[in-house]
Structure formats: C-alpha cells, structure tokens
Design a protein around this motif. Structure first.
Motif, PDB file in Angstrom:
ATOM      1  N   SER A  88       0.752  -1.199   0.133  1.00  0.00           N
ATOM      2  CA  SER A  88      -0.043  -0.047  -0.096  1.00  0.00           C
ATOM      3  C   SER A  88       0.641   1.298   0.017  1.00  0.00           C
ATOM      4  CB  SER A  88      -0.827   0.169   1.278  1.00  0.00           C
ATOM      5  OG  SER A  88      -1.909  -1.163   1.039  1.00  0.00           O
ATOM      6  N   HIS A  89       0.758   1.972  -1.077  1.00  0.00           N
ATOM      7  CA  HIS A  89       1.769   3.152  -1.334  1.00  0.00           C
ATOM      8  C   HIS A  89       1.181   3.884  -0.016  1.00  0.00           C
ATOM      9  CE1 HIS A  89       4.039   6.332  -2.538  1.00  0.00           C
ATOM     10  NE2 HIS A  89       4.423   5.455  -3.654  1.00  0.00           N
ATOM     11  N   PRO A  90       2.506   4.367   0.660  1.00  0.00           N
ATOM     12  CA  PRO A  90       2.069   5.279   2.038  1.00  0.00           C
ATOM     13  C   PRO A  90       1.776   6.735   1.679  1.00  0.00           C
ATOM     14  CG  PRO A  90       4.420   4.735   1.716  1.00  0.00           C
ATOM     15  CD  PRO A  90       3.795   3.824   0.772  1.00  0.00           C
ATOM     16  N   ALA A  91       2.222   7.152   0.369  1.00  0.00           N
ATOM     17  CA  ALA A  91       2.046   8.654   0.276  1.00  0.00           C
ATOM     18  C   ALA A  91       0.374   8.839  -0.116  1.00  0.00           C
ATOM     19  CB  ALA A  91       2.856   9.267  -0.934  1.00  0.00           C
ATOM     20  N   LEU A  92      -0.410   7.859  -0.293  1.00  0.00           N
ATOM     21  CA  LEU A  92      -1.850   7.774  -0.717  1.00  0.00           C
ATOM     22  C   LEU A  92      -2.708   7.565   0.437  1.00  0.00           C
ATOM     23  CD1 LEU A  92      -1.591   6.277  -4.357  1.00  0.00           C
ATOM     24  CD2 LEU A  92      -1.891   8.601  -3.611  1.00  0.00           C
ATOM     25  N   PRO A  93      -3.748   8.326   0.486  1.00  0.00           N
ATOM     26  CA  PRO A  93      -4.688   7.958   1.904  1.00  0.00           C
ATOM     27  C   PRO A  93      -5.255   6.628   1.712  1.00  0.00           C
ATOM     28  CG  PRO A  93      -5.379   9.703   0.343  1.00  0.00           C
ATOM     29  CD  PRO A  93      -4.062   9.475  -0.107  1.00  0.00           C
ATOM     30  N   ASP A  94      -5.690   6.214   2.858  1.00  0.00           N
ATOM     31  CA  ASP A  94      -6.414   4.901   2.832  1.00  0.00           C
ATOM     32  C   ASP A  94      -7.724   5.185   2.268  1.00  0.00           C
ATOM     33  OD1 ASP A  94      -4.703   3.932   4.691  1.00  0.00           O
ATOM     34  OD2 ASP A  94      -5.553   4.140   6.383  1.00  0.00           O
ATOM     35  N   GLY A  95      -8.150   3.987   1.452  1.00  0.00           N
ATOM     36  CA  GLY A  95      -9.245   4.014   0.493  1.00  0.00           C
ATOM     37  C   GLY A  95      -9.190   4.560  -0.841  1.00  0.00           C
ATOM     38  N   HIS A  96      -7.791   5.369  -1.055  1.00  0.00           N
ATOM     39  CA  HIS A  96      -7.547   5.724  -2.437  1.00  0.00           C
ATOM     40  C   HIS A  96      -7.450   4.697  -3.241  1.00  0.00           C
ATOM     41  CE1 HIS A  96      -5.593   7.829  -5.709  1.00  0.00           C
ATOM     42  NE2 HIS A  96      -5.941   9.335  -5.025  1.00  0.00           N
ATOM     43  N   ILE A  97      -8.243   4.905  -4.529  1.00  0.00           N
ATOM     44  CA  ILE A  97      -8.212   3.726  -5.683  1.00  0.00           C
ATOM     45  C   ILE A  97      -6.795   3.265  -5.935  1.00  0.00           C
ATOM     46  CG2 ILE A  97      -8.436   5.351  -7.458  1.00  0.00           C
ATOM     47  CD1 ILE A  97     -10.323   3.178  -8.668  1.00  0.00           C
ATOM     48  N   LEU A  98      -5.739   4.313  -5.904  1.00  0.00           N
ATOM     49  CA  LEU A  98      -4.383   3.910  -6.549  1.00  0.00           C
ATOM     50  C   LEU A  98      -3.576   3.552  -5.372  1.00  0.00           C
ATOM     51  CD1 LEU A  98      -4.075   7.000  -8.753  1.00  0.00           C
ATOM     52  CD2 LEU A  98      -4.835   4.644  -9.501  1.00  0.00           C
ATOM     53  N   LYS A  99      -4.091   3.400  -4.111  1.00  0.00           N
ATOM     54  CA  LYS A  99      -3.096   3.016  -3.039  1.00  0.00           C
ATOM     55  C   LYS A  99      -2.480   1.660  -3.085  1.00  0.00           C
ATOM     56  CE  LYS A  99      -2.687   3.262   1.933  1.00  0.00           C
ATOM     57  NZ  LYS A  99      -1.506   4.346   2.146  1.00  0.00           N
ATOM     58  N   PRO A 100      -3.419   0.520  -3.684  1.00  0.00           N
ATOM     59  CA  PRO A 100      -2.873  -0.836  -3.652  1.00  0.00           C
ATOM     60  C   PRO A 100      -1.789  -0.744  -4.894  1.00  0.00           C
ATOM     61  CG  PRO A 100      -5.218  -0.760  -3.741  1.00  0.00           C
ATOM     62  CD  PRO A 100      -4.636   0.602  -3.735  1.00  0.00           C
ATOM     63  N   HIS A 101      -0.441  -1.072  -4.505  1.00  0.00           N
ATOM     64  CA  HIS A 101       0.460  -1.198  -5.734  1.00  0.00           C
ATOM     65  C   HIS A 101       0.979  -2.565  -5.824  1.00  0.00           C
ATOM     66  CE1 HIS A 101       0.540   3.243  -5.988  1.00  0.00           C
ATOM     67  NE2 HIS A 101       1.733   3.245  -6.590  1.00  0.00           N
ATOM     68  N   VAL A 102       1.793  -2.683  -6.867  1.00  0.00           N
ATOM     69  CA  VAL A 102       2.388  -3.795  -7.360  1.00  0.00           C
ATOM     70  C   VAL A 102       3.992  -3.402  -7.415  1.00  0.00           C
ATOM     71  CG1 VAL A 102       2.271  -3.693  -9.883  1.00  0.00           C
ATOM     72  CG2 VAL A 102       2.579  -5.847  -8.703  1.00  0.00           C
ATOM     73  N   LEU A 103       4.762  -4.422  -6.859  1.00  0.00           N
ATOM     74  CA  LEU A 103       6.232  -4.208  -6.772  1.00  0.00           C
ATOM     75  C   LEU A 103       6.898  -5.157  -7.470  1.00  0.00           C
ATOM     76  CD1 LEU A 103       8.692  -2.834  -5.458  1.00  0.00           C
ATOM     77  CD2 LEU A 103       8.499  -4.564  -3.522  1.00  0.00           C
ATOM     78  N   TYR A 104       7.892  -4.691  -8.213  1.00  0.00           N
ATOM     79  CA  TYR A 104       8.852  -5.529  -9.210  1.00  0.00           C
ATOM     80  C   TYR A 104      10.379  -5.021  -8.768  1.00  0.00           C
ATOM     81  CZ  TYR A 104       5.300  -7.216 -12.112  1.00  0.00           C
ATOM     82  OH  TYR A 104       4.203  -8.090 -12.863  1.00  0.00           O
ATOM     83  N   LYS A 105      11.167  -6.000  -9.081  1.00  0.00           N
ATOM     84  CA  LYS A 105      12.699  -5.836  -8.681  1.00  0.00           C
ATOM     85  C   LYS A 105      13.542  -6.629  -9.591  1.00  0.00           C
ATOM     86  CE  LYS A 105      15.950  -6.770  -4.893  1.00  0.00           C
ATOM     87  NZ  LYS A 105      16.116  -7.190  -3.812  1.00  0.00           N
ATOM     88  N   LEU A 106      14.626  -5.985 -10.050  1.00  0.00           N
ATOM     89  CA  LEU A 106      15.577  -6.665 -10.785  1.00  0.00           C
ATOM     90  C   LEU A 106      17.034  -6.434 -10.199  1.00  0.00           C
ATOM     91  CD1 LEU A 106      16.207  -8.024 -13.583  1.00  0.00           C
ATOM     92  CD2 LEU A 106      16.693  -5.750 -14.505  1.00  0.00           C
ATOM     93  N   GLU A 107      17.720  -7.691 -10.146  1.00  0.00           N
ATOM     94  CA  GLU A 107      19.307  -7.611  -9.767  1.00  0.00           C
ATOM     95  C   GLU A 107      19.813  -7.386 -11.115  1.00  0.00           C
ATOM     96  OE1 GLU A 107      20.380  -8.173  -6.593  1.00  0.00           O
ATOM     97  OE2 GLU A 107      18.344  -8.287  -5.586  1.00  0.00           O
ATOM     98  N   LEU A 108      20.758  -6.318 -11.130  1.00  0.00           N
ATOM     99  CA  LEU A 108      21.563  -6.324 -12.116  1.00  0.00           C
ATOM    100  C   LEU A 108      23.048  -7.151 -12.043  1.00  0.00           C
ATOM    101  CD1 LEU A 108      21.419  -2.278 -12.909  1.00  0.00           C
ATOM    102  CD2 LEU A 108      20.349  -4.283 -14.161  1.00  0.00           C
ATOM    103  N   CYS A 109      23.041  -7.951 -13.066  1.00  0.00           N
ATOM    104  CA  CYS A 109      24.478  -8.582 -13.151  1.00  0.00           C
ATOM    105  C   CYS A 109      24.715  -8.820 -14.507  1.00  0.00           C
ATOM    106  CB  CYS A 109      23.981  -9.996 -12.373  1.00  0.00           C
ATOM    107  SG  CYS A 109      22.948 -11.216 -13.249  1.00  0.00           S
TER     108      CYS A 109
END
Length: 183
Positions: A153-174
């Motif tokens: 849940s993105h902390p910069a957005l208020p609870d209940g905001h439609i954009l608050k749920p976020h998906v997280l991706y990561k890449l290790e550079l090698c």
C-alpha cells in the motif's frame, strides 16, 4: 546521453518544460498517478529531476525520437525514500505522451537505461512499482526482465484511495542482463 535504434535519452533542457507540462496535464497519461500537474508543479518536478541528475550523474532522462528532436516524455531512474520495507532504493520509471504508446518506446528506453547502469556499475538492484490497475506499466516491467516481488500500500496515498494498492517489481543487475537495448 543514451542512444537506441529509435530513441535518444538525454539530459533535460529548459525548452522541455512546456511539452513536459502538456504531458503532465493529460488526464490519460496521468490516469494512474494521484493528479495532473500544473505548469508550476511541472517546473518544480523538472527542477527535482535536474537536481537528481546533478547529484548522481543519472536519473530520469528526457526522451526524444531520433532525428525529431521532439521531447516525448521521460524514462530512467529515481531515488525514492518512503515508508516501505524495500525503501530507500532506486526505481526505474517512464512517462510518455499517449501518441507514443504501444510502439515499444518505454521498453526500448528502459532496457537501454538498465544496460547503461550495468555497464557503468551504477547500482546492483532496481525496483519499479505502480498501482495494481496500471497493466501497461506492469507489462513494461515484465518485458525488461523484472520479477514481481509482491504488493504494498503506497504510503503517500490516503487509505481508501483507488491507487493506494501497488504492485512491486525488482531486478538484480548482474552480468547476465542483456546489454543491447533491442533484446
């Protein structure tokens, strides 16, 4: 400057501000962001981007199509620091004018940025995140080789905001990350 077959990623110029403001005021472009930005807010964002480039030697690059010299948006890196388990860190992100969507530009530019980061040993891991409803950006994350790490849940957005749920991706550079932007 980073170049691909079709694009030039470069540092920002003052004459980018007006087309950047147009981009930031487009409700379709900004659909998955909290709000459209005014000209003054765009100038402030521009100043933060330039300051980050000055501080680190990389950041969000202005993107133009080769031989056109026209600003079409940005792709690149941003240092983030907010209240989340994976923070602080560096994210890769993009924002392009809608007339340049669905042409592979975001993916091409992001791959070139990652190849440059690997070549210059800028950092060893990179994140990307967006609201769970932003499937276009999530698809770019997948195309550039990132792996889904989960949701938050993105902390910069208020609870209940439609954009608050976020998906997280990561890449290790090698050493295995493809160095050619077109791969």
């Amino acid at each position: 400057m980073i170049e691909t077959e079709r694009l030039i990623l470069r540092t920002w110029r003052e004459d980018d501000i007006l087309p950047f403001a147009e981009l930031n005021s487009d409700s379709e472009v900004m659909e998955y962001l909290p709000k459209c930005l005014s000209l003054d807010e765009t100038r402030q964002f521009y100043n933060r981007i330039v300051a980050e480039h000055d501080a680190y030697g990389y950041g969000l690059y202005a993107v133009e199509i080769r031989n056109s010299c026209n600003f079409i948006g940005f792709v690149g890196f941003h240092h983030f620091d907010f209240d989340a388990e994976f923070s602080p860190g560096i994210e890769i992100g993009w924002r392009l004018a809608k007339e340049h969507w669905n042409k592979g530009y975001a993916t091409e530019a992001a791959k070139a940025c990652l190849a440059d980061a690997l070549k210059n040993k800028l950092f060893s891991e990179i994140y990307s995140f967006t609201s769970t409803s932003n499937h276009r950006s999530e698809r770019v994350m997948q195309k550039i080789g990132m792996k889904q790490m989960g949701f938050f849940s993105h902390p910069a957005l208020p609870d209940g905001h439609i954009l608050k749920p976020h998906v997280l991706y990561k890449l290790e550079l090698c050493h295995t990350y493809p160095l050619k932007a077109g791969n």
